[in-house]
Design an enzyme around this catalytic site. Structure first.
Site, mmCIF file in Angstrom:
data_model
loop_
_atom_site.group_PDB
_atom_site.id
_atom_site.type_symbol
_atom_site.label_atom_id
_atom_site.label_comp_id
_atom_site.label_asym_id
_atom_site.label_seq_id
_atom_site.Cartn_x
_atom_site.Cartn_y
_atom_site.Cartn_z
ATOM 1 C CB CYS A 143 -32.320 54.962 0.764
ATOM 2 S SG CYS A 143 -32.240 56.952 0.444
ATOM 3 C CG HIS A 203 -38.133 56.522 3.572
ATOM 4 N ND1 HIS A 203 -39.144 55.550 3.172
ATOM 5 C CD2 HIS A 203 -37.408 56.338 2.249
ATOM 6 C CE1 HIS A 203 -39.289 55.076 2.072
ATOM 7 N NE2 HIS A 203 -38.217 55.656 1.365
ATOM 8 C CG ASP A 237 -31.128 60.128 0.325
ATOM 9 O OD1 ASP A 237 -31.088 59.551 -0.988
ATOM 10 O OD2 ASP A 237 -32.129 60.623 0.657
ATOM 11 N NE ARG A 263 -42.437 57.437 -2.883
ATOM 12 C CZ ARG A 263 -41.171 57.098 -2.722
ATOM 13 N NH1 ARG A 263 -40.775 56.197 -1.839
ATOM 14 N NH2 ARG A 263 -40.018 57.813 -3.479
ATOM 15 C CD GLN A 315 -34.252 52.540 2.328
ATOM 16 O OE1 GLN A 315 -34.788 52.488 1.194
ATOM 17 N NE2 GLN A 315 -33.382 51.756 2.396
#
Length: 304
Positions: free
Chosen positions: A260, A129, A220, A102, A132
């Site tokens: 998320c 991502h 988001d 990450r 996710q």
């Protein structure tokens, strides 16, 4: 599947294989059926960006698969002290069975995979991502019974989430619309990818236009990790790009909401809308673990 670096590397069949296995592993986990599919394996978890959900879901999920997760903060490794990524990759390949990273740069993840002899999983970069979004697709399919033919609408920044949702949505037969201010569009490579799906993707400047008749609305935070210095500028740019009751009124009946997390209530989403869709949003958070378990199994399980 050797690595998971970005969704554009996958086929529709790859995605469905991941989702189907994730469904199975979720069922087994909830019914107390053990599945030590990666017994004896070791996974290195490199975190140059901190996280709650990514760390816990990978560590817990890998342990449930019978393996041993090894947490490696960026500041605590030689990568954080300037060792070339290629050298880290070649060393870790001799100790571990897989790597999750990450970090900030997509190029760093690609270089790690290029020089590693073991699977590499992208836990997040500034560009994309993938884990996710696979969890998001899993959740949408659970609640809607399908993916193909649905309309997915994203409201907010052209960040890693928007980039990955566009690719994942189009690969699974969805129509995707996004609403973002000028200057905050999805990455040019993603727009180029979407051009291969004529009539299936649109960018809007007015959120309600993008959300009309949507089956799923996604948002988001306006300022992602590492953008703290831009927070005030972004507050102004994204004023009006909120998922609220007015926006939800133009969506289809039964429209889902996804986020998320973590959410900034009363910024990108109102408290009212978040709590009304909390079951969907927190199921989505749980599904991170199940879908990542499927990814790890498909990448790391020994072929018989």
């Amino acid at each position: 599947m050797q690595d998971l670096l970005k969704l554009a590397d996958l086929t529709t069949e790859n995605i469905l294989e991941i989702l189907n296995l994730a469904d199975q592993l979720k069922y087994e986990q909830r019914h107390g059926i053990e599945h030590p599919l990666l017994k004896g394996k070791t996974l290195g978890l490199i975190f140059e960006k901190p996280s709650t959900r990514t760390r816990v879901s990978f560590e817990a999920g890998f342990a449930q698969l019978g393996g041993h997760p090894l947490y490696m903060p960026g500041s605590g490794s030689q990568m954080g002290r300037g060792e070339p990524i290629r050298d880290t990759a070649r060393v870790l390949s001799r100790y571990l069975d897989g790597i999750m990273i990450r970090t900030f740069s997509q190029e760093a993840v690609q270089e790690l995979a290029d020089y590693a002899d073991i699977p590499v999983i992208n836990g997040l970069t500034d560009y994309t991502h993938p884990c996710q979004v696979l969890a998001d697709l899993m959740t949408i399919r659970e609640f809607k019974g399908k993916l193909e033919g649905l309309k997915l609408c994203y409201i907010g920044d052209g960040n890693n989430m928007m980039n990955a949702l566009i690719v994942g949505g189009l690969l699974t037969g969805m129509t995707v619309t996004v609403a973002c201010p000028e200057g905050y569009d999805p990455h040019p490579d993603v727009q180029k990818f979407a051009a291969d799906y004529p009539g299936k993707f649109e960018i809007h400047r007015v959120p309600i236009d993008a959300a009309k008749d949507a089956d799923v609305v996604y948002t988001d935070v306006w300022s992602s990790m590492g953008m703290e210095e831009e927070a005030e500028k972004r507050q102004k740019a994204f004023a009006g790009y909120q998922v609220n009751a007015e926006l939800m009124a133009v969506t289809k009946a039964g429209c889902m909401v996804q986020h998320c997390l973590p959410a900034h209530r009363e910024e990108e989403i109102t408290e009212e809308v978040l709590e009304a869709h909390a079951d969907e949003i927190f199921e989505e958070a749980e599904n991170r673990m199940h879908v990542q378990k499927a990814i790890m199994v498909l990448c790391m399980k020994d072929e018989k």
